[in-house]
Design a protein around this motif. Structure first.
Motif, PDB file in Angstrom:
ATOM      1  N   MET A  92       0.744  -1.160   0.040  1.00 19.07           N
ATOM      2  CA  MET A  92      -0.192  -0.154   0.849  1.00 19.07           C
ATOM      3  C   MET A  92       1.129   1.294  -0.123  1.00 19.07           C
ATOM      4  O   MET A  92       1.461   1.294   0.596  1.00 19.07           O
ATOM      5  CB  MET A  92      -0.779   0.135   1.380  1.00 19.07           C
ATOM      6  N   VAL A  93       0.255   2.235  -0.765  1.00 16.20           N
ATOM      7  CA  VAL A  93       0.695   3.819  -0.764  1.00 16.20           C
ATOM      8  C   VAL A  93      -0.145   4.050  -0.246  1.00 16.20           C
ATOM      9  O   VAL A  93      -1.860   4.186  -0.790  1.00 16.20           O
ATOM     10  CB  VAL A  93       1.374   4.487  -2.644  1.00 16.20           C
ATOM     11  N   ILE A  94      -0.554   4.674   0.995  1.00 21.00           N
ATOM     12  CA  ILE A  94      -1.600   5.734   2.202  1.00 21.00           C
ATOM     13  C   ILE A  94      -0.833   7.055   1.941  1.00 21.00           C
ATOM     14  O   ILE A  94       0.366   7.889   2.223  1.00 21.00           O
ATOM     15  CB  ILE A  94      -1.123   4.666   3.743  1.00 21.00           C
ATOM     16  N   GLY A  95      -1.738   7.440   1.281  1.00 20.36           N
ATOM     17  CA  GLY A  95      -1.707   9.357   0.966  1.00 20.36           C
ATOM     18  C   GLY A  95      -2.604  10.197   1.702  1.00 20.36           C
ATOM     19  O   GLY A  95      -2.497  11.211   1.977  1.00 20.36           O
ATOM     20  N   PRO A 120       1.730  12.218   4.148  1.00 18.25           N
ATOM     21  CA  PRO A 120       1.377  12.713   4.930  1.00 18.25           C
ATOM     22  C   PRO A 120       1.052  14.026   3.447  1.00 18.25           C
ATOM     23  O   PRO A 120       0.300  14.840   3.000  1.00 18.25           O
ATOM     24  CB  PRO A 120       1.629  14.043   6.256  1.00 18.25           C
ATOM     25  N   ASN A 121       2.367  13.707   2.859  1.00 19.16           N
ATOM     26  CA  ASN A 121       1.999  14.916   1.250  1.00 19.16           C
ATOM     27  C   ASN A 121       3.333  13.928   0.517  1.00 19.16           C
ATOM     28  O   ASN A 121       4.392  13.446   1.016  1.00 19.16           O
ATOM     29  CB  ASN A 121       2.553  16.320   1.954  1.00 19.16           C
ATOM     30  N   MET A 122       2.796  13.470  -1.582  1.00 19.46           N
ATOM     31  CA  MET A 122       3.213  12.520  -1.570  1.00 19.46           C
ATOM     32  C   MET A 122       4.201  13.611  -2.491  1.00 19.46           C
ATOM     33  O   MET A 122       5.393  12.638  -3.536  1.00 19.46           O
ATOM     34  CB  MET A 122       2.565  12.365  -2.900  1.00 19.46           C
ATOM     35  N   SER A 123       5.013  15.030  -2.017  1.00 19.32           N
ATOM     36  CA  SER A 123       4.832  16.121  -3.393  1.00 19.32           C
ATOM     37  C   SER A 123       6.448  15.455  -3.191  1.00 19.32           C
ATOM     38  O   SER A 123       7.222  15.062  -2.379  1.00 19.32           O
ATOM     39  CB  SER A 123       4.598  17.202  -3.182  1.00 19.32           C
ATOM     40  N   LEU A 124       7.229  15.064  -4.383  1.00 21.97           N
ATOM     41  CA  LEU A 124       8.832  14.872  -4.158  1.00 21.97           C
ATOM     42  C   LEU A 124       9.035  15.888  -3.305  1.00 21.97           C
ATOM     43  O   LEU A 124      10.459  16.615  -2.498  1.00 21.97           O
ATOM     44  CB  LEU A 124       9.149  14.558  -5.513  1.00 21.97           C
ATOM     45  N   GLY A 125       8.562  17.399  -3.950  1.00 25.66           N
ATOM     46  CA  GLY A 125       8.769  18.770  -3.530  1.00 25.66           C
ATOM     47  C   GLY A 125       9.162  18.490  -1.916  1.00 25.66           C
ATOM     48  O   GLY A 125       9.904  19.328  -1.131  1.00 25.66           O
ATOM     49  N   ASP A 233      -1.684  17.502  -9.335  1.00 26.89           N
ATOM     50  CA  ASP A 233      -0.537  16.449 -10.231  1.00 26.89           C
ATOM     51  C   ASP A 233       0.540  15.785 -10.021  1.00 26.89           C
ATOM     52  O   ASP A 233       1.041  14.652  -9.962  1.00 26.89           O
ATOM     53  CB  ASP A 233      -0.676  16.677 -11.791  1.00 26.89           C
ATOM     54  N   VAL A 234       1.394  16.743  -8.839  1.00 28.16           N
ATOM     55  CA  VAL A 234       2.170  17.024  -8.192  1.00 28.16           C
ATOM     56  C   VAL A 234       2.372  15.849  -6.915  1.00 28.16           C
ATOM     57  O   VAL A 234       2.861  14.983  -7.301  1.00 28.16           O
ATOM     58  CB  VAL A 234       2.758  18.179  -7.791  1.00 28.16           C
ATOM     59  N   PHE A 235       1.178  15.814  -6.364  1.00 26.11           N
ATOM     60  CA  PHE A 235       0.524  14.889  -5.369  1.00 26.11           C
ATOM     61  C   PHE A 235       1.069  13.440  -6.381  1.00 26.11           C
ATOM     62  O   PHE A 235       1.155  12.359  -6.033  1.00 26.11           O
ATOM     63  CB  PHE A 235       0.137  14.643  -4.708  1.00 26.11           C
ATOM     64  N   ALA A 236      -0.216  12.673  -7.282  1.00 30.28           N
ATOM     65  CA  ALA A 236      -0.233  12.104  -8.039  1.00 30.28           C
ATOM     66  C   ALA A 236       0.401  11.290  -8.125  1.00 30.28           C
ATOM     67  O   ALA A 236       1.483  10.301  -8.634  1.00 30.28           O
ATOM     68  CB  ALA A 236      -1.273  11.868  -9.009  1.00 30.28           C
ATOM     69  N   ARG A 237       1.269  12.462  -9.264  1.00 28.68           N
ATOM     70  CA  ARG A 237       3.031  12.014 -10.016  1.00 28.68           C
ATOM     71  C   ARG A 237       3.796  11.109  -8.478  1.00 28.68           C
ATOM     72  O   ARG A 237       4.352   9.995  -8.867  1.00 28.68           O
ATOM     73  CB  ARG A 237       3.748  12.613 -10.346  1.00 28.68           C
ATOM     74  N   GLY A 238       3.622  11.546  -7.618  1.00 26.41           N
ATOM     75  CA  GLY A 238       5.255  11.197  -6.388  1.00 26.41           C
ATOM     76  C   GLY A 238       4.582   9.690  -6.036  1.00 26.41           C
ATOM     77  O   GLY A 238       5.446   9.187  -5.512  1.00 26.41           O
TER      78      GLY A 238
END
Length: 262
Positions: A92-95, A120-125, A233-238
């Motif tokens: 699982m990947v949980i966001g 808590p946040n999937m953004s790479l940045g 999209d930044v969260f989805a891509r991460g």
């Protein structure tokens, strides 16, 4: 190809995950989950996401077992997905944000049987920001005041945001502070700052996707570390990158810093 599942596939984040995964040559969405009774059940998940059909219908239960399930839903839906993934041995990947202490304990318990990456946040940045904020807090110490400010759209359910809490945890890990002891949520009345305290402030405004800043200030100077997302999209891509990374990992609990090699 890496077979993945999307929980909440008809939601705002779910649709973007489906759409972006359809563009990725190494990923294939084989399960697209939605709640029982959802009006779009049975429709092709790709069409629902406004892209070409992917031959995977929205369903209330896992039909084709994926290697990894991505969950961007609400706590109630996440809990059922965690139960199913643990039972069926699906990573699982949980966001999902707004989780309780019991939820975190459940994630730890499930990580004894499956690979789990929660952030808590999937953004790479943003995940790089977590690391930088911890380093700055540790180096500057209590001579510098710290304030965390976050902003999201008017529909967001939880406050402070999961990302703001992630920033708080990064500061605590680096300095030994405690969220329930050293953090102040907003201010009113007579509120002279105490040495060592950390301020937390949440804005809910319009269609703001996500904005976070951490301010370090002392007499004579201020340092600000900030991140602004202009699209989900930044969260989805991460999350998709995290799913691809997690697919071949052994049982255990992982973080985005592992994906980034931090």
């Amino acid at each position: 190809m890496i077979d993945i599942g999307i929980n909440g596939a008809a939601g705002r984040m779910g649709r973007r995950l489906v759409a972006l995964a359809s563009e990725d040559e190494q990923l294939r969405v084989v399960t697209a989950l939605e709640r029982d009774g959802h009006e779009l059940l049975g429709n092709d998940a790709g069409v629902v996401a406004s892209v070409d059909a992917i031959n995977t219908p929205l369903a209330a239960q896992v039909q084709n077992k994926p290697k990894v399930m991505i969950d961007f839903t609400v706590p109630e839906a996440f809990r059922e997905a965690l139960r199913v993934c643990r039972q069926q041995k699906i990573a699982m990947v949980i966001g999902t944000t707004g989780l309780t202490d019991d939820d975190y304990k459940a994630i730890d318990a499930a990580a004894e049987d499956i690979a789990i990456l929660h952030a808590p946040n999937m953004s790479l940045g943003v995940n790089l920001l977590f690391a930088l904020v911890g380093q700055v807090a540790e180096r500057l110490g209590d001579d510098y005041d710290i304030e965390i400010v976050e902003a999201h759209h008017r529909f967001k359910l939880d406050a402070p945001s999961g990302t703001a809490m992630g920033l708080a945890e990064a500061i605590c890990h680096a300095t030994g502070k405690q969220i329930d002891k050293d953090f102040v949520h907003g201010r009113h009345g007579e509120s002279t700052r105490k040495r060592g305290e950390v301020g937390m402030h949440a804005l809910r405004i319009g269609d703001e996707v996500g904005r976070h800043s951490v301010h370090f200030g002392t007499l004579g100077e201020e340092i600000t570390l900030a991140h602004k997302a202009s699209t989900r999209d930044v969260f989805a891509r991460g999350a998709l990158r995290a799913a691809a990374w997690l697919a071949d990992k052994p049982v255990g609990r992982y973080h985005m810093k592992d994906v980034l090699g931090l």
